[in-house]
Motif scaffolding. Structure first.
Motif, PDB file in Angstrom:
ATOM      1  N   GLU A 363       0.817  -1.214   0.000  1.00 50.92           N
ATOM      2  CA  GLU A 363       0.000   0.000   0.000  1.00 50.92           C
ATOM      3  C   GLU A 363       0.847   1.259   0.000  1.00 50.92           C
ATOM      4  N   SER A 364       1.995   1.234   0.673  1.00 55.12           N
ATOM      5  CA  SER A 364       2.843   2.429   0.722  1.00 55.12           C
ATOM      6  C   SER A 364       3.410   2.756  -0.661  1.00 55.12           C
ATOM      7  N   LYS A 365       3.731   1.721  -1.430  1.00 51.61           N
ATOM      8  CA  LYS A 365       4.240   1.958  -2.782  1.00 51.61           C
ATOM      9  C   LYS A 365       3.127   2.506  -3.667  1.00 51.61           C
ATOM     10  N   ARG A 366       1.925   1.975  -3.529  1.00 51.26           N
ATOM     11  CA  ARG A 366       0.795   2.510  -4.278  1.00 51.26           C
ATOM     12  C   ARG A 366       0.589   3.984  -3.944  1.00 51.26           C
ATOM     13  N   GLN A 367       0.699   4.312  -2.675  1.00 47.80           N
ATOM     14  CA  GLN A 367       0.487   5.695  -2.258  1.00 47.80           C
ATOM     15  C   GLN A 367       1.558   6.614  -2.823  1.00 47.80           C
ATOM     16  N   TYR A 368       2.806   6.147  -2.862  1.00 47.50           N
ATOM     17  CA  TYR A 368       3.888   6.952  -3.422  1.00 47.50           C
ATOM     18  C   TYR A 368       3.608   7.289  -4.887  1.00 47.50           C
ATOM     19  N   TYR A 369       3.287   6.256  -5.687  1.00 49.41           N
ATOM     20  CA  TYR A 369       3.035   6.493  -7.108  1.00 49.41           C
ATOM     21  C   TYR A 369       1.762   7.311  -7.326  1.00 49.41           C
ATOM     22  N   ALA A 370       0.778   7.134  -6.449  1.00 56.00           N
ATOM     23  CA  ALA A 370      -0.432   7.953  -6.544  1.00 56.00           C
ATOM     24  C   ALA A 370      -0.098   9.424  -6.325  1.00 56.00           C
ATOM     25  N   ASP A 371       0.769   9.703  -5.357  1.00 53.29           N
ATOM     26  CA  ASP A 371       1.193  11.079  -5.104  1.00 53.29           C
ATOM     27  C   ASP A 371       1.954  11.646  -6.309  1.00 53.29           C
ATOM     28  N   GLN A 372       2.772  10.814  -6.939  1.00 56.47           N
ATOM     29  CA  GLN A 372       3.512  11.251  -8.126  1.00 56.47           C
ATOM     30  C   GLN A 372       2.555  11.583  -9.270  1.00 56.47           C
ATOM     31  N   SER A 373       1.526  10.771  -9.427  1.00 52.19           N
ATOM     32  CA  SER A 373       0.535  11.047 -10.475  1.00 52.19           C
ATOM     33  C   SER A 373      -0.181  12.362 -10.224  1.00 52.19           C
ATOM     34  N   ARG A 374      -0.519  12.623  -8.973  1.00 52.46           N
ATOM     35  CA  ARG A 374      -1.222  13.870  -8.670  1.00 52.46           C
ATOM     36  C   ARG A 374      -0.339  15.085  -8.960  1.00 52.46           C
ATOM     37  N   LYS A 375       0.956  14.951  -8.686  1.00 47.66           N
ATOM     38  CA  LYS A 375       1.878  16.045  -9.016  1.00 47.66           C
ATOM     39  C   LYS A 375       1.960  16.234 -10.537  1.00 47.66           C
ATOM     40  N   ALA A 376       2.044  15.124 -11.250  1.00 50.69           N
ATOM     41  CA  ALA A 376       2.179  15.196 -12.707  1.00 50.69           C
ATOM     42  C   ALA A 376       0.918  15.716 -13.376  1.00 50.69           C
ATOM     43  N   ALA A 377      -0.224  15.561 -12.704  1.00 54.55           N
ATOM     44  CA  ALA A 377      -1.496  15.978 -13.291  1.00 54.55           C
ATOM     45  C   ALA A 377      -1.525  17.468 -13.603  1.00 54.55           C
ATOM     46  N   SER A 378      -0.761  18.247 -12.872  1.00 50.43           N
ATOM     47  CA  SER A 378      -0.733  19.695 -13.106  1.00 50.43           C
ATOM     48  C   SER A 378       0.049  20.049 -14.367  1.00 50.43           C
ATOM     49  N   VAL A 379       0.795  19.081 -14.900  1.00 51.08           N
ATOM     50  CA  VAL A 379       1.588  19.299 -16.112  1.00 51.08           C
ATOM     51  C   VAL A 379       1.017  18.523 -17.289  1.00 51.08           C
ATOM     52  N   LEU A 380       0.632  17.264 -17.057  1.00 51.46           N
ATOM     53  CA  LEU A 380       0.177  16.383 -18.135  1.00 51.46           C
ATOM     54  C   LEU A 380      -1.326  16.558 -18.356  1.00 51.46           C
ATOM     55  N   ASN A 381      -1.693  17.744 -18.803  1.00 51.75           N
ATOM     56  CA  ASN A 381      -3.099  18.040 -19.054  1.00 51.75           C
ATOM     57  C   ASN A 381      -3.236  18.801 -20.361  1.00 51.75           C
ATOM     58  N   TRP A 382      -4.467  18.885 -20.853  1.00 48.91           N
ATOM     59  CA  TRP A 382      -4.710  19.535 -22.136  1.00 48.91           C
ATOM     60  C   TRP A 382      -4.351  21.019 -22.094  1.00 48.91           C
ATOM     61  N   GLU A 383      -4.665  21.695 -21.001  1.00 44.02           N
ATOM     62  CA  GLU A 383      -4.451  23.135 -20.916  1.00 44.02           C
ATOM     63  C   GLU A 383      -2.984  23.520 -21.102  1.00 44.02           C
ATOM     64  N   SER A 384      -2.070  22.652 -20.695  1.00 47.68           N
ATOM     65  CA  SER A 384      -0.653  22.991 -20.778  1.00 47.68           C
ATOM     66  C   SER A 384      -0.099  22.883 -22.198  1.00 47.68           C
ATOM     67  N   GLN A 385      -0.897  22.351 -23.131  1.00 47.09           N
ATOM     68  CA  GLN A 385      -0.400  22.220 -24.498  1.00 47.09           C
ATOM     69  C   GLN A 385      -1.310  22.872 -25.549  1.00 47.09           C
ATOM     70  N   GLU A 386      -2.496  23.353 -25.165  1.00 41.95           N
ATOM     71  CA  GLU A 386      -3.423  23.860 -26.172  1.00 41.95           C
ATOM     72  C   GLU A 386      -2.879  25.091 -26.898  1.00 41.95           C
ATOM     73  N   HIS A 387      -1.925  25.804 -26.273  1.00 44.35           N
ATOM     74  CA  HIS A 387      -1.329  26.948 -26.964  1.00 44.35           C
ATOM     75  C   HIS A 387      -0.649  26.532 -28.259  1.00 44.35           C
ATOM     76  N   GLU A 388      -0.184  25.262 -28.318  1.00 54.56           N
ATOM     77  CA  GLU A 388       0.446  24.767 -29.544  1.00 54.56           C
ATOM     78  C   GLU A 388      -0.576  24.701 -30.685  1.00 54.56           C
ATOM     79  N   LEU A 389      -1.788  24.294 -30.363  1.00 56.03           N
ATOM     80  CA  LEU A 389      -2.858  24.255 -31.364  1.00 56.03           C
ATOM     81  C   LEU A 389      -3.187  25.655 -31.851  1.00 56.03           C
ATOM     82  N   LEU A 390      -3.318  26.589 -30.926  1.00 57.52           N
ATOM     83  CA  LEU A 390      -3.671  27.954 -31.304  1.00 57.52           C
ATOM     84  C   LEU A 390      -2.564  28.608 -32.126  1.00 57.52           C
ATOM     85  N   ALA A 391      -1.315  28.315 -31.776  1.00 59.77           N
ATOM     86  CA  ALA A 391      -0.191  28.867 -32.535  1.00 59.77           C
ATOM     87  C   ALA A 391      -0.174  28.313 -33.958  1.00 59.77           C
TER      88      ALA A 391
END
Length: 403
Positions: A363-391
């Motif tokens: 469970e502790s390993k699951r929790q570690y990777y879950a925390d990593q995913s939550r951190k990455a969620a702020s970067v790996l999202n559509w909003e962080s790349q949509e400027h490329e489409l508009l450009a």
């Protein structure tokens, strides 16, 4: 405000990528219409969806009203029908649908026609030519080396080789695919827009556990997406026998649905391996967030699979799930950069079972990777790349070159 006509060869009910692109362009001040195909009983011929995006659907064949009244919602040819006559009817119905799309898109007189995948590219290009529009091609897949496309790979290659150099903008989904298209067809490297969801607020849910009435508090291992060949799903169903004290849940539908259910029945895993049909896009995040591990066991059966990172990987990240995924280049890039979980050799059942057992039991390993995913969620999202489409659109709209 510019008029943009997008075209897809589906009924545009669950096409998250196209919807996000249409929403982003609409929010930037453009008028976007998505042209799709009609599924009587499931879709409307015309409607407005999120953010005011207009949708116009064409029937798949001229006798759609007759077939709709008889309960047939998709094809002019019944599944049991075989032979040359049936094939000819199917081809003619598709030609008719594409002619309808061509006519409706051309009369829209858009500033840009945006084709999604190769099965819409010739129709969209001709519509753009007839109406004087600029052209964007969005290659979601490498269709010259893709599951189910072996019979038409030469035709697909000819279409892309002929038309890709003539469009004003190109888009694809991963860096590896961008390199492939640039080298294969002598075009500028396409803009990369990964299949990321919109950023979601962190949530926890018991939706799967409640809906399926799961009585044990075991971790839920989730696969979501198309149930198709080459995605390692039959292997995953069999691996469930070697991963005790866990539930395996498949969300989605497709050709392998019956095969997966037979494997589960043969192995007597009905209590631990469960199935949920395809769910609406708006509902999917609450299902994903109710799992404990997201699995992506795709196999290296074609170049398209080898170069994918897949939307489900990013959906797991947005839901804050630890990931167990095949060690393929684009998937590896994402998982290692953000330390999201465990990579396993593709096609290796033993390694897959070992990785899943390890996470289920720790469970502790699951929790570690879950925390990593939550951190990455702020970067790996559509909003962080949509400027490329508009450009890209700014560039396309300012380019005076003809098609």
């Amino acid at each position: 405000m510019k008029k943009i006509s997008m075209v897809v060869w589906n009924d545009f009910r669950n096409d998250a990528r196209v919807l996000k692109e249409a929403e982003s362009l609409t929010a930037a001040g453009h008028c976007v219409t998505v042209f799709a195909v009609h599924s009587p009983g499931f879709t409307q011929l015309r409607e407005r969806v999120s953010n005011g995006v207009a949708v116009i659907r064409v029937p798949r064949h001229p006798l759609w009203r007759v077939h709709a009244s008889r309960g047939s919602t998709v094809n002019v040819v019944a599944p049991a029908q075989r032979g040359a006559i049936g094939l000819a009817m199917l081809v003619l119905s598709r030609v008719w649908a594409h002619l309808m799309l061509l006519w409706m898109i051309a009369r829209q007189r858009a500033d840009v026609v945006h084709a999604h995948d190769v099965n819409t590219l010739p129709t969209a290009w001709l519509a753009a030519k007839l109406s004087g529009a600029k052209m964007v091609y969005d290659a979601h897949e490498i269709s010259t080396s893709r599951e189910g496309y072996s019979r038409v790979r030469k035709l697909v290659g000819w279409i892309e080789r002929t038309l890709m150099p003539r469009v004003q903008g190109t888009i694809t989904t991963t860096e590896a695919r961008a390199k492939y298209f640039a080298r294969a067809y002598g075009v500028a490297r396409p803009v990369v827009l990964q299949n990321r969801p919109r950023e979601q607020q962190a949530m926890r849910s018991d939706r799967i556990r409640t809906e399926l009435e799961l009585d044990q508090r075991w971790p839920i291992i989730l696969y979501q997406g198309g149930v198709q060949q080459g995605r390692g799903l039959e292997r995953l169903a069999r691996v469930a026998a070697d991963v005790p004290n866990a539930y395996f849940v498949f969300i989605g539908g497709g050709r392998l649905d019956g095969s997966l259910r037979r494997i589960v029945e043969e192995l007597q895993l009905e209590q631990r391996v469960r199935f949920i049909p395809t769910v609406a896009l708006a509902e999917l995040p609450s299902y994903t967030a109710s799992a404990d591990i997201g699995v992506q066991p795709i196999e290296n059966t074609c170049l398209n699979h080898y170069t994918t990172d897949s939307n489900k990987l990013f959906e797991y990240v947005q839901a804050g799930l630890p990931v167990v995924a095949s060690d393929l280049p684009e998937i590896r890039r994402v998982v290692r950069e953000h330390d999201l979980g465990v990579l396993v050799p593709e096609g290796d059942s033993v390694a897959l079972a070992t990785a899943l057992r390890d996470l289920v039991g720790d469970e502790s390993k699951r929790q570690y990777y879950a925390d990593q995913s939550r951190k990455a969620a702020s970067v790996l999202n559509w909003e962080s790349q949509e400027h490329e489409l508009l450009a890209l659109y700014e560039q396309v709209l300012s380019n005076r070159a003809s098609i």
